[in-house]
Design a protein around this motif. Structure first.
Motif, mmCIF file in Angstrom:
data_model
loop_
_atom_site.group_PDB
_atom_site.id
_atom_site.type_symbol
_atom_site.label_atom_id
_atom_site.label_comp_id
_atom_site.label_asym_id
_atom_site.label_seq_id
_atom_site.Cartn_x
_atom_site.Cartn_y
_atom_site.Cartn_z
ATOM 1 N N GLU A 613 0.833 -1.194 0.000
ATOM 2 C CA GLU A 613 0.000 0.000 0.000
ATOM 3 C C GLU A 613 0.871 1.248 0.000
ATOM 4 N N THR A 614 0.399 2.282 -0.668
ATOM 5 C CA THR A 614 1.092 3.570 -0.654
ATOM 6 C C THR A 614 0.131 4.725 -0.445
ATOM 7 N N LYS A 615 -1.190 4.499 -0.774
ATOM 8 C CA LYS A 615 -2.153 5.597 -0.693
ATOM 9 C C LYS A 615 -3.337 5.216 0.177
ATOM 10 N N ASP A 616 -3.940 6.258 0.741
ATOM 11 C CA ASP A 616 -5.200 6.132 1.477
ATOM 12 C C ASP A 616 -6.012 7.360 1.121
ATOM 13 N N SER A 617 -6.587 7.320 -0.092
ATOM 14 C CA SER A 617 -7.215 8.518 -0.667
ATOM 15 C C SER A 617 -8.325 9.067 0.201
ATOM 16 N N ASP A 618 -9.098 8.168 0.797
ATOM 17 C CA ASP A 618 -10.224 8.659 1.588
ATOM 18 C C ASP A 618 -9.882 8.802 3.058
ATOM 19 N N GLY A 619 -8.610 8.492 3.406
ATOM 20 C CA GLY A 619 -8.164 8.688 4.777
ATOM 21 C C GLY A 619 -8.879 7.838 5.794
ATOM 22 N N ASN A 620 -9.340 6.667 5.357
ATOM 23 C CA ASN A 620 -10.060 5.801 6.296
ATOM 24 C C ASN A 620 -9.172 4.759 6.926
ATOM 25 N N GLY A 621 -7.847 4.870 6.670
ATOM 26 C CA GLY A 621 -6.916 3.936 7.277
ATOM 27 C C GLY A 621 -6.774 2.651 6.511
ATOM 28 N N VAL A 622 -7.507 2.510 5.398
ATOM 29 C CA VAL A 622 -7.403 1.315 4.549
ATOM 30 C C VAL A 622 -6.783 1.744 3.237
ATOM 31 N N GLY A 623 -5.723 1.030 2.837
ATOM 32 C CA GLY A 623 -5.043 1.397 1.612
ATOM 33 C C GLY A 623 -5.941 1.288 0.390
ATOM 34 N N ASP A 624 -5.603 2.168 -0.578
ATOM 35 C CA ASP A 624 -6.417 2.190 -1.799
ATOM 36 C C ASP A 624 -6.422 0.836 -2.496
ATOM 37 N N ASN A 625 -5.273 0.117 -2.498
ATOM 38 C CA ASN A 625 -5.217 -1.184 -3.185
ATOM 39 C C ASN A 625 -6.172 -2.178 -2.540
ATOM 40 N N GLU A 626 -6.127 -2.224 -1.218
ATOM 41 C CA GLU A 626 -6.996 -3.170 -0.515
ATOM 42 C C GLU A 626 -8.464 -2.790 -0.695
ATOM 43 N N GLN A 627 -8.709 -1.460 -0.639
ATOM 44 C CA GLN A 627 -10.099 -1.008 -0.784
ATOM 45 C C GLN A 627 -10.598 -1.271 -2.199
ATOM 46 N N GLN A 628 -9.748 -1.058 -3.223
ATOM 47 C CA GLN A 628 -10.143 -1.293 -4.616
ATOM 48 C C GLN A 628 -10.403 -2.772 -4.859
ATOM 49 N N ALA A 629 -9.553 -3.617 -4.245
ATOM 50 C CA ALA A 629 -9.740 -5.065 -4.414
ATOM 51 C C ALA A 629 -11.078 -5.502 -3.849
ATOM 52 N N SER A 630 -11.415 -4.896 -2.700
ATOM 53 C CA SER A 630 -12.701 -5.248 -2.082
ATOM 54 C C SER A 630 -13.866 -4.804 -2.957
ATOM 55 N N GLU A 631 -13.718 -3.564 -3.494
ATOM 56 C CA GLU A 631 -14.791 -3.059 -4.363
ATOM 57 C C GLU A 631 -14.880 -3.877 -5.649
ATOM 58 N N ASP A 632 -13.733 -4.246 -6.224
ATOM 59 C CA ASP A 632 -13.734 -5.047 -7.460
ATOM 60 C C ASP A 632 -14.388 -6.398 -7.226
ATOM 61 N N LYS A 633 -14.113 -6.959 -6.081
ATOM 62 C CA LYS A 633 -14.705 -8.265 -5.751
ATOM 63 C C LYS A 633 -16.225 -8.163 -5.672
ATOM 64 N N ALA A 634 -16.692 -7.088 -5.042
ATOM 65 C CA ALA A 634 -18.155 -6.898 -4.933
ATOM 66 C C ALA A 634 -18.776 -6.715 -6.307
ATOM 67 N N THR A 635 -18.067 -5.947 -7.166
ATOM 68 C CA THR A 635 -18.575 -5.716 -8.525
ATOM 69 C C THR A 635 -18.641 -7.027 -9.296
ATOM 70 N N ARG A 636 -17.567 -7.836 -9.160
ATOM 71 C CA ARG A 636 -17.569 -9.130 -9.874
ATOM 72 C C ARG A 636 -18.721 -10.017 -9.419
ATOM 73 N N ASN A 637 -18.919 -9.979 -8.115
ATOM 74 C CA ASN A 637 -20.015 -10.816 -7.586
ATOM 75 C C ASN A 637 -21.367 -10.367 -8.161
ATOM 76 N N LYS A 638 -21.542 -9.049 -8.258
ATOM 77 C CA LYS A 638 -22.801 -8.532 -8.827
ATOM 78 C C LYS A 638 -22.957 -8.962 -10.283
ATOM 79 N N ILE A 639 -21.831 -8.826 -11.016
ATOM 80 C CA ILE A 639 -21.888 -9.209 -12.441
ATOM 81 C C ILE A 639 -22.238 -10.679 -12.592
ATOM 82 N N ILE A 640 -21.635 -11.491 -11.765
ATOM 83 C CA ILE A 640 -21.892 -12.936 -11.844
ATOM 84 C C ILE A 640 -23.373 -13.223 -11.584
ATOM 85 N N ILE A 641 -23.873 -12.548 -10.545
ATOM 86 C CA ILE A 641 -25.291 -12.768 -10.212
ATOM 87 C C ILE A 641 -26.188 -12.351 -11.375
ATOM 88 N N ILE A 642 -25.857 -11.171 -11.945
ATOM 89 C CA ILE A 642 -26.673 -10.666 -13.061
ATOM 90 C C ILE A 642 -26.587 -11.619 -14.247
#
Length: 750
Positions: A613-642
């Motif tokens: 990790e290098t960034k925490d754009s929203d300052g929530n203490g969670v790195g952007d990479n980890e946060q993006q991975a979590s969001e990407d996973k949720a998006t993939r799950n939605k796509i799969i369901i659809i």
């Protein structure tokens, strides 16, 4: 000139160099009688061991000699022209008429000293005629300390007054001596009825066998200290009585003969003065009873009743007549030198030959040639100028030597120049300095070629004409570059720049030698080669004026070294205080470290210890990479369901459509089996519409197909960075922002 001194027998020859032990006179020189006396200052009296400075002189203008011997004492400290040998002293040169030496008095109790003197006055004719000599004898008495006579006091007999015939009589007394001398030679005499009984002399006890009733005894004491007797004293009398008579006071005297029957200490009063003879110092003198000082003079008549040595003071000066050298002169009491003049009035109270010193110079008028001049006492040459002021005290023709060259001003051509006395050619230059003392036209010959400098064109003979020679009189010099008066050969700074030639960078002898700081002093001798104010011995960079110290010994001077106390660093390119060797970002002043090795410096890295990790754009203490991975996973799950829902809906619709179509085809077309067969051949994964096949001549109905979405495969993430931590675990930073670690068998996400 020969000087011969000799004693009467045998004849002793002598010479101008003197002769010892010849104080008896001279038989080899005819005596013209011109020398009547020998002047000397030997003392009249001496104190043991005392040193006397002696001067012996004769009245002569041509010199002479002397010989002196002493039977006691010794000679020392020979002056000019004097020789000492044991108890003899003589001259060493015939040119003098006055000689000095010391005579040291002998030890105490040596007695009178005899000095024998002989002197000769020469006429300088080279022979033994025309001379005169004389002899003299001088005696010196010894000053002996005064001896004080002893005293005998408190004389007493026991028994006193009366003694029976059976009793011994003992005498006692007190001996005293003012100068502490012990008793020696005291006379004790027993007197019976007025007569000395010699058989008992010296005894302190008179035996009873010596006495008879009716006798009267007494004893006399005359004390002696081995040198002098003191005053004779006598005891009270003792009467020899019979022990059977009445004696009220028990004093041994019968009351019938006792003038003081009740006083045991007295029995007789000869002078009838009421004081018993025992207590009466003067039993026969009614006017006196006490003699406190036992000097034989009663206290009533004694001016000094407590001083046994004195009884009278005729001049009432407080000093008794016995001790007063002038008993009738109250202003004087002593005459130490026995010259008849009292010490108070005598300027020389220890010298019987002198009494007055008019000029106060310490020399008596009798012996002072200048009695009224305190600065002078002698005039040896008789020129009326005292010896102290006379530069030539033995030369009547000279008195002054202004230049102290040994030649008097009268005979000195240069009286103020000690190096010159003659000017033979009269050219004003003394003969000593004049190279041509007989030529008044020349005085100097610098090159010694026999031609005077006035005539010589090259005075110093150095090959350079005088007109071109800066030093025409110095053969070792011809030039004077700096015109300082010192030739270049002798001048150690030819150009006068204050730098020695040996050190001067501009001097021809130093061409090619280094002068780092350009101060004209070559480095070989310059103590500060680079001119930085730090001497080379302590300058780490002696050739670099910008540097002098290297505190960390890293080879880079402190001035240029950004880290002068750190040998591992010298440069800080970005000025961030971290040396380039330690700075991962040497050109970025805002960064110096990347702790997690993720390629992003700590200051810019929101997670400097997390390589994933290098960034925490929203300052929530969670790195952007980890946060993006979590969001990407949720998006993939939605796509799969659809997609699943679409597939399910499509499948249902297709089934329904096909079922309805079969029914329609069966009714309306005769070739339904072919169509059904064609529909059954359609693959469910076809993502594009198949073109409709036209049947000729029969028009086929358009078959409807369901389009299924194609699911694209998800690409595997790639490794961005791999490292091993301090605990030995290996990590990977992936392109999808995740981090994995090696468990030993597989890569597992964190």
């Amino acid at each position: 000139m020969m000087i011969l001194l000799a004693s009467q027998s045998p004849v002793i020859d002598a010479s101008s160099s003197g002769k010892h032990n010849s104080s008896g006179g001279c038989s080899c020189h005819y005596n013209s009688g011109g020398l009547s006396s020998i002047n000397h200052n030997f003392p009249l009296a001496y104190t043991a061991g005392q040193t006397h400075s002696v001067t012996v002189s004769i009245s002569s203008s041509n010199g002479g000699g002397f010989s002196i011997s002493a039977d006691k004492g010794s000679f020392s400290n020979a002056g000019t022209g004097v020789s000492i040998s044991g108890a003899s002293v003589t001259h060493t040169s015939s040119s003098l008429t006055s000689w000095t030496f010391d005579w040291v008095a002998p030890s105490a109790n040596s007695g009178t000293v005899t000095i024998n003197l002989a002197a000769l006055m020469a006429d300088s004719n080279g022979g033994n005629t025309g001379d005169s000599w004389t002899t003299d004898t001088h005696t010196i008495t010894e000053n002996l300390p005064k001896n004080y006579a002893p005293e005998a006091t408190n004389i007493a007999l026991s028994p006193s007054s009366n003694a029976v015939t059976s009793s011994d009589i003992t005498v006692s007394y007190t001996y005293s001596d003012a100068d502490g001398d012990p008793e020696s030679g005291t006379e004790i005499n027993w007197v019976k009825d007025g007569n000395i009984e010699p058989s008992y002399s010296g005894l302190t006890t008179l035996p009873s066998s010596a006495t008879t009733v009716g006798e009267v005894w007494k004893v006399t004491i005359k004390p002696k200290d081995g040198t002098d007797f003191g005053l004779l004293v006598e005891s009270d009398i003792v009467n020899i009585t019979s022990p059977v008579q009445s004696d009220s006071d028990g004093d041994g005297y019968a009351d019938s003969v006792d003038a003081f029957p009740n006083d045991a200490s007295e029995w007789q009063d000869t002078d009838g003065d009421g004081v018993g003879d025992n207590g009466d110092a003067f039993p026969n003198d009614a006017s006196e009873t006490v003699d406190s000082d036992s000097d034989g003079v009663g206290d009533n008549s004694d001016v000094f009743p407590n001083d046994a040595s004195e009884s009278l003071d005729s001049d009432s000066d407080g000093v008794g007549d016995n001790a007063d050298a002038f008993p009738n002169d109250a202003s004087e009491t002593l005459d130490s030198d026995s010259d008849g003049v009292g010490d108070n009035a005598d300027a020389f109270d220890d010298d019987p030959t002198e009494t007055v010193d008019s000029d106060g110079d310490g020399v008596g008028d009798n012996g002072d040639a200048f009695p009224n001049d305190a600065s002078e006492t002698l005039d040896s040459d008789g020129d009326t100028v005292g010896d102290n002021s006379d530069a030539f005290p033995n030369d009547a023709s000279e008195t002054i030597d202004s230049d102290e060259d040994g030649v008097g001003d009268n005979g000195d051509a240069f009286p103020n120049d000690s190096t010159e006395t003659l000017d033979t050619d009269g050219d004003g230059v003394g003969d000593n300095a004049d190279a041509f003392p007989l030529n008044d036209l020349e005085t100097v010959d610098t090159d010694g070629d026999g031609t005077g400098d006035n005539s010589d064109t090259d005075d110093d003979d150095d090959g350079t004409l005088d007109v071109n020679d800066a030093f025409p009189l110095n053969s070792s010099e011809t030039t004077d570059t700096d015109s300082d008066g010192t030739g270049d050969n002798a001048d150690d700074d030819d150009d006068g720049d204050g730098i020695l030639d040996t050190d001067d960078a501009s001097h021809p002898s130093n061409v090619g030698k280094e002068d780092t700081d350009g101060d004209q002093i070559i480095d070989d001798v310059d103590t500060d080669d680079d001119g930085d104010g730090v001497v080379d011995s302590v300058d780490t960079f002696p050739k670099d004026q910008n540097e002098s110290m290297d505190s960390d010994d890293d080879g880079v001077g402190d001035n240029a070294d950004a880290f002068d106390n750190d040998p591992t660093e010298t440069v800080d390119s970005d000025g961030d205080g971290v040396g380039d060797n330690s700075d991962l970002y040497p050109d970025d002043p805002t960064e110096s470290a990347d702790t997690d090795g993720d390629g992003v410096a700590n200051n810019a890295d929101a997670f400097p210890n997390d390589a994933s990790e290098t960034k925490d754009s929203d300052g929530n203490g969670v790195g952007d990479n980890e946060q993006q991975a979590s969001e990407d996973k949720a998006t993939r799950n939605k796509i799969i369901i659809i997609v699943v829902l679409i597939l399910i809906s499509g499948a249902v619709g297709t089934v329904l459509f096909m079922r309805k179509g079969r029914e329609s085809i069966a009714k309306d077309f005769s070739a339904s089996k072919d169509i059904a067969s064609e529909l059954n051949s359609i693959e469910p994964t076809i993502s594009t519409q198949q073109p409709l096949m036209e049947q000729t001549p029969v028009v086929q109905p358009v078959a409807q197909t369901t389009v299924q979405p194609v699911v694209q495969p998800i690409a595997e993430p790639t490794v961005l960075q791999q490292w091993t931590d301090e605990s030995g675990y290996t990590w990977r930073s992936m392109s999808d922002g995740s981090m994995t670690w090696w468990t030993g068998t597989e890569w597992q996400k964190r």
